[in-house]
Design a protein around this motif. Structure first.
Motif, PDB file in Angstrom:
ATOM      1  N   ALA A 113       0.842  -1.207   0.000  1.00 14.30           N
ATOM      2  CA  ALA A 113       0.000   0.000   0.000  1.00 14.30           C
ATOM      3  C   ALA A 113       0.875   1.256   0.000  1.00 14.30           C
TER       4      ALA A 113
ATOM      5  N   LEU B 163      -3.393   4.576  -5.683  1.00 17.48           N
ATOM      6  CA  LEU B 163      -2.786   4.573  -7.019  1.00 17.48           C
ATOM      7  C   LEU B 163      -3.317   3.409  -7.829  1.00 17.48           C
ATOM      8  N   SER B 164      -3.375   3.594  -9.147  1.00 18.98           N
ATOM      9  CA  SER B 164      -3.738   2.482 -10.029  1.00 18.98           C
ATOM     10  C   SER B 164      -3.093   2.704 -11.387  1.00 18.98           C
TER      11      SER B 164
HETATM   12  C1  LIG Z   1      -3.786  -4.209  -3.927  1.00 19.54           C
HETATM   13  C2  LIG Z   1      -4.293  -4.774  -5.242  1.00 19.54           C
HETATM   14  C3  LIG Z   1      -5.817  -4.793  -5.189  1.00 19.54           C
HETATM   15  C4  LIG Z   1      -3.801  -3.880  -6.412  1.00 19.54           C
HETATM   16  O1  LIG Z   1      -4.592  -4.132  -7.576  1.00 19.54           O
HETATM   17  P1  LIG Z   1      -4.003  -4.245  -9.050  1.00 19.54           P
HETATM   18  O2  LIG Z   1      -5.129  -4.186  -9.996  1.00 19.54           O
HETATM   19  O3  LIG Z   1      -3.067  -5.390  -9.094  1.00 19.54           O
HETATM   20  O4  LIG Z   1      -3.075  -2.985  -9.269  1.00 19.54           O
HETATM   21  P2  LIG Z   1      -3.422  -1.455  -9.640  1.00 19.54           P
HETATM   22  O5  LIG Z   1      -2.740  -1.130 -10.920  1.00 19.54           O
HETATM   23  O6  LIG Z   1      -4.860  -1.115  -9.543  1.00 19.54           O
HETATM   24  O7  LIG Z   1      -2.690  -0.679  -8.467  1.00 19.54           O
HETATM   25  C5  LIG Z   1      -1.318  -0.782  -8.286  1.00 19.54           C
HETATM   26  C6  LIG Z   1      -1.007   0.028  -7.080  1.00 19.54           C
HETATM   27  O8  LIG Z   1      -1.784  -0.446  -5.983  1.00 19.54           O
HETATM   28  C7  LIG Z   1      -1.124  -0.040  -4.802  1.00 19.54           C
HETATM   29  N1  LIG Z   1      -1.193  -1.133  -3.847  1.00 19.54           N
HETATM   30  C8  LIG Z   1      -0.491  -2.279  -3.859  1.00 19.54           C
HETATM   31  N2  LIG Z   1      -0.841  -3.024  -2.776  1.00 19.54           N
HETATM   32  C9  LIG Z   1      -1.764  -2.324  -2.096  1.00 19.54           C
HETATM   33  C10 LIG Z   1      -2.491  -2.545  -0.891  1.00 19.54           C
HETATM   34  N3  LIG Z   1      -2.319  -3.661  -0.170  1.00 19.54           N
HETATM   35  N4  LIG Z   1      -3.367  -1.600  -0.471  1.00 19.54           N
HETATM   36  C11 LIG Z   1      -3.541  -0.452  -1.179  1.00 19.54           C
HETATM   37  N5  LIG Z   1      -2.866  -0.180  -2.332  1.00 19.54           N
HETATM   38  C12 LIG Z   1      -2.007  -1.112  -2.779  1.00 19.54           C
HETATM   39  C13 LIG Z   1       0.314   0.308  -5.158  1.00 19.54           C
HETATM   40  O9  LIG Z   1       0.473   1.699  -4.988  1.00 19.54           O
HETATM   41  C14 LIG Z   1       0.417  -0.083  -6.626  1.00 19.54           C
HETATM   42  O10 LIG Z   1       1.215   0.787  -7.395  1.00 19.54           O
HETATM   43  P3  LIG Z   1       2.802   0.894  -7.175  1.00 19.54           P
HETATM   44  O11 LIG Z   1       3.346  -0.491  -7.088  1.00 19.54           O
HETATM   45  O12 LIG Z   1       3.288   1.620  -8.387  1.00 19.54           O
HETATM   46  O13 LIG Z   1       2.982   1.672  -5.900  1.00 19.54           O
HETATM   47  C15 LIG Z   1      -3.761  -6.191  -5.480  1.00 19.54           C
HETATM   48  O14 LIG Z   1      -2.359  -6.133  -5.539  1.00 19.54           O
HETATM   49  C16 LIG Z   1      -4.163  -7.161  -4.376  1.00 19.54           C
HETATM   50  O15 LIG Z   1      -5.290  -7.636  -4.349  1.00 19.54           O
HETATM   51  N6  LIG Z   1      -3.241  -7.485  -3.481  1.00 19.54           N
HETATM   52  C17 LIG Z   1      -3.512  -8.434  -2.442  1.00 19.54           C
HETATM   53  C18 LIG Z   1      -4.022  -7.729  -1.228  1.00 19.54           C
HETATM   54  C19 LIG Z   1      -2.937  -7.512  -0.243  1.00 19.54           C
HETATM   55  O16 LIG Z   1      -1.791  -7.310  -0.578  1.00 19.54           O
HETATM   56  N7  LIG Z   1      -3.273  -7.563   1.024  1.00 19.54           N
HETATM   57  C20 LIG Z   1      -2.320  -7.333   2.026  1.00 19.54           C
HETATM   58  C21 LIG Z   1      -2.660  -8.088   3.228  1.00 19.54           C
HETATM   59  S1  LIG Z   1      -4.175  -7.518   3.938  1.00 19.54           S
END
Ligand SMILES: CC(C)(COP(=O)(O)OP(=O)(O)OC[C@H]1O[C@@H](n2cnc3c(N)ncnc32)[C@H](O)[C@@H]1OP(=O)(O)O)[C@@H](O)C(=O)NCCC(=O)NCCS
Length: 119
Positions: free
Chosen positions: A86, A103-104
């Motif tokens: 995050a 961010l996305s």
């Molecule tokens: C977080 C998550 C939804 C991101 O979705 P995605 O479609 O793959 O990626 P997006 O392009 O929309 O977003 C990417 C950005 O999400 C953000 N991100 C990554 N993990 C995140 C998290 N746990 N919470 C919030 N934001 C997160 C980052 O900023 C990333 O960009 P960066 O690497 O350049 O900083 C996905 O990685 C996920 O489901 N992860 C598993 C959940 C997790 O890690 N849980 C932690 C334990 S509770």
């Protein structure tokens, strides 16, 4: 009472595709911190990470303008990631502001949303 401000920005990732640590270091140092560059260039998809951080910095500048703050430059704004991935924001000149960021990125675009809370 707390004051709130929001900012948003979207950019094309292609703008960042040819940026290299070798050839573009002056440009990169004007915008990014060393920790951000380490994070971005760890990945083969470095352009999306550079681009989304650029979006976050623009979104922060937009949100700050609501507080009449205009002395923050992009390299004063640092977007890092916690151990879950995050993102979080440090604004070196204004450490007391609370900043929330999301961010996305997809193949073409990156987007950032920012909320700033001033107590
Ligand atoms: C977080 C998550 C939804 C991101 O979705 P995605 O479609 O793959 O990626 P997006 O392009 O929309 O977003 C990417 C950005 O999400 C953000 N991100 C990554 N993990 C995140 C998290 N746990 N919470 C919030 N934001 C997160 C980052 O900023 C990333 O960009 P960066 O690497 O350049 O900083 C996905 O990685 C996920 O489901 N992860 C598993 C959940 C997790 O890690 N849980 C932690 C334990 S509770």
């Amino acid at each position: 009472m707390s004051e709130l401000s929001i900012g948003v920005d979207i950019e094309e990732i292609s703008r960042f595709k040819n940026k290299s640590l070798e050839n573009d270091i002056d440009f990169l140092n004007r915008i990014y911190t060393e920790k951000e560059l380490i994070y971005c260039y760890k990945s083969a998809n470095y352009a999306q990470h550079l681009c989304v951080r650029y979006c976050a910095k623009e979104a922060v500048v937009k949100a700050l303008s609501d507080f009449k703050i205009s002395d923050v430059f992009y390299s004063d704004i640092e977007i890092l990631n916690n151990k879950n991935g995050a993102p979080y924001v440090n604004i070196s000149k204004y450490p007391n502001l609370k900043v929330k960021v999301s961010l996305s990125h997809c193949k073409t675009y990156a987007v950032a949303n920012v909320l700033i809370i001033k107590d």
